[in-house]
Design a protein around this motif. Structure first.
Motif, short mmCIF file in Angstrom:
data_model
loop_
_atom_site.label_atom_id
_atom_site.label_comp_id
_atom_site.label_asym_id
_atom_site.label_seq_id
_atom_site.Cartn_x
_atom_site.Cartn_y
_atom_site.Cartn_z
N UNK A 301 0.82 -1.21 0.00
CA UNK A 301 0.00 0.00 0.00
C UNK A 301 0.85 1.25 0.00
N UNK A 302 0.24 2.35 -0.46
CA UNK A 302 0.91 3.65 -0.48
C UNK A 302 -0.15 4.73 -0.57
N UNK A 303 0.20 5.92 -0.15
CA UNK A 303 -0.77 6.99 -0.18
C UNK A 303 -1.11 7.48 -1.57
N UNK A 304 -0.13 7.49 -2.45
CA UNK A 304 -0.32 8.02 -3.80
C UNK A 304 0.48 7.19 -4.78
N UNK A 305 -0.20 6.50 -5.65
CA UNK A 305 0.47 5.67 -6.65
C UNK A 305 0.45 6.44 -7.98
N UNK A 336 -4.78 6.48 -7.02
CA UNK A 336 -4.03 5.85 -8.09
C UNK A 336 -4.11 6.72 -9.33
N UNK A 337 -2.96 7.22 -9.79
CA UNK A 337 -2.91 8.15 -10.92
C UNK A 337 -2.21 7.55 -12.13
N UNK A 338 -2.02 6.25 -12.13
CA UNK A 338 -1.43 5.57 -13.29
C UNK A 338 -2.42 4.54 -13.80
N UNK A 339 -2.23 4.13 -15.05
CA UNK A 339 -3.16 3.20 -15.67
C UNK A 339 -2.77 1.75 -15.46
N UNK A 341 -1.75 -0.39 -17.61
CA UNK A 341 -0.51 -0.79 -18.27
C UNK A 341 0.69 -0.59 -17.36
N UNK A 342 0.74 0.57 -16.68
CA UNK A 342 1.86 0.85 -15.78
C UNK A 342 1.88 -0.11 -14.59
N UNK A 343 0.71 -0.35 -14.02
CA UNK A 343 0.69 -1.22 -12.84
C UNK A 343 1.03 -2.67 -13.19
N UNK A 344 0.62 -3.11 -14.38
CA UNK A 344 0.99 -4.45 -14.81
C UNK A 344 2.49 -4.54 -15.06
N UNK A 345 3.07 -3.47 -15.62
CA UNK A 345 4.51 -3.44 -15.84
C UNK A 345 5.26 -3.54 -14.52
N UNK A 346 4.71 -2.94 -13.48
CA UNK A 346 5.33 -3.02 -12.16
C UNK A 346 5.25 -4.43 -11.58
N UNK A 347 4.31 -5.24 -12.07
CA UNK A 347 4.14 -6.59 -11.54
C UNK A 347 2.99 -6.72 -10.58
N UNK A 348 2.07 -5.76 -10.60
CA UNK A 348 0.92 -5.79 -9.69
C UNK A 348 -0.25 -6.51 -10.34
N UNK A 349 -0.85 -7.41 -9.58
CA UNK A 349 -2.01 -8.15 -10.08
C UNK A 349 -3.29 -7.34 -9.95
N UNK A 350 -3.26 -6.31 -9.13
CA UNK A 350 -4.43 -5.46 -8.96
C UNK A 350 -4.09 -4.24 -8.14
N UNK A 351 -4.76 -3.13 -8.42
CA UNK A 351 -4.59 -1.89 -7.66
C UNK A 351 -5.98 -1.37 -7.30
N UNK A 352 -6.16 -1.00 -6.04
CA UNK A 352 -7.46 -0.55 -5.55
C UNK A 352 -7.28 0.78 -4.82
N UNK A 353 -7.92 1.81 -5.32
CA UNK A 353 -7.80 3.15 -4.74
C UNK A 353 -8.86 3.36 -3.66
N UNK A 354 -8.45 3.96 -2.56
CA UNK A 354 -9.40 4.33 -1.52
C UNK A 354 -10.28 5.47 -2.00
#
Length: 387
Positions: A301-305, A336-339, A341-354
């Motif tokens: 987790x992070x405050x601003x992706x 979350x301010x990236x799409x 494509x970027x999150x998949x490139x990072x290796x993330x299976x999913x991103x969920x914004x609060x």
């Protein structure tokens, strides 16, 4: 399912330990049948000492140091003894952090790293033979001159008045620098940063980082000039080390990390510090690899992706390190301010914004713990539905 919760802090709103606790509560709400483990992490900024101590123990030596404007603030140096060697963990943001300054006090032309030097002195006085300095979260832009002054390199009147005053410095301002280098010769200094910004130039610290610390465009240009002058002076007083491959003097100001924390990285390199990635170092010392391998899912987790998190962040470091274990990684972010494509490139299976909508941002600010907990509970029900 075995779930490892390994987040960064949510900016200055919640520390990594608080984030991990809120996410664990939320996951337990959504998937009470899962086995949870929390492992708060850090990128070398605020909270570094707490994260390392929670993972490996050690003793914190409480002290009082100067903040960027010279006011006394509480701080602490973590001492860890292992294998007959004493390592000190220094969190530079405790003395030079942007969070120590009110909005109308943010002026990188006058803020100083003097307090960081005070922290180093505590570490050395306590017998540390290895000192790891995390430099994230800085509110200064003085090329580490204030830190050098606190260590005895020269008078505070010349070195500890902020970056703009360095345009007046000459060789006499660093009269004690050689003595400082000699005194620290038997201490292994480690510069922990993932910031690859050089000290000078269009991509240097004054141009890239100073505006976020309160500098105007004109002031950034004057800081660039002042730091360039100071670098020349320092080079005359303390000749650069020789590159073992080329046989030529190293240009420390151009090396990755020299511009970290407004040039604090450059001063540490001049003292002989060895640069390492802060996130990688934290992952190593906290035993993240073993913890991830023993889990079925890793949640960070992070405050601003945003685009700055694609490299050199806790989220990207967790994703990269977990690839070796073939475990999926998901991230819960304040925003979350990236799409995809970027999150998949990072290796993330999913991103969920609060916060996905404006009203949700207001709720996040008003009650960050409750909103993070609620969002994590929904993620848990997605990834670990009830049997």
């Amino acid at each position: 399912m075995r779930v490892l919760i390994a987040p960064d802090a949510f900016g200055s709103t919640l520390g990594a330990t608080q984030v991990a606790a809120a996410m664990a509560q939320g996951w337990a709400d959504g998937a009470p049948h899962d086995d949870l483990r929390t492992l708060p992490l850090s990128d070398g900024g605020p909270g570094l000492v707490d994260v390392v101590q929670q993972a490996v123990g050690g003793t914190t030596v409480a002290t009082t140091v100067s903040d960027p404007l010279g006011r006394e603030v509480p701080a602490g140096v973590l001492l860890v003894d292992e294998g007959g060697r004493r390592t000190a963990w220094v969190e530079a943001a405790q003395a030079s952090g942007l969070h120590l300054l009110a909005a109308d006090e943010r002026d990188p032309g006058v803020t100083s790293t003097w307090g960081v030097g005070e922290l180093l002195e505590v570490a050395v006085a306590e017998g540390a033979t290895r000192v790891v300095v995390g430099v994230g979260g800085s509110g200064t832009n003085d090329a580490g001159a204030g830190m050098l002054a606190a260590l005895g390199a020269g008078p505070a009147s010349a070195l500890a008045r902020g970056g703009l005053a360095l345009r007046e410095a000459d060789e006499s301002a660093l009269v004690g620098l050689a003595g400082v280098v000699d005194r620290l010769r038997d201490v292994e200094l480690v510069l922990a940063t993932d910031d690859e910004t050089p000290l000078l130039g269009l991509s240097g610290t004054s141009a890239v980082d100073a505006p976020a610390k309160g500098a105007s465009a004109e002031q950034s240009q004057r800081l660039e000039s002042a730091l360039g002058h100071f670098t020349d002076v320092l080079g005359r007083v303390l000749p650069a080390p020789t590159d073992l491959l080329t046989g030529r003097p190293r240009r420390l100001d151009r090396e990755p990390g020299a511009g970290a924390a407004g040039g604090l990285g450059h001063a540490l390199l001049a003292l002989g510090a060895r640069p390492v990635g802060a996130v990688a170092e934290v992952l190593r010392v906290t035993g993240f690899g073993v913890a991830a391998a023993g889990s079925d899912l890793v949640v960070t987790g992070t405050g601003r992706l945003d685009w700055t998190a694609v490299r050199g962040s806790v989220v990207s470091g967790v994703a990269e390190a977990t690839m070796e274990t073939a475990r999926p990684v998901v991230a819960v972010a304040g925003e979350c301010l990236v799409g995809r494509r970027e999150t998949m490139t990072m290796g993330l299976a999913g991103v969920y914004a609060v916060a996905e909508q404006p009203h949700e941002r207001d709720a996040l600010v008003a009650d960050p713990v409750a909103t993070l907990r609620a969002r994590t509970a929904r993620v848990a029900r997605t990834w670990s539905p009830a049997r």
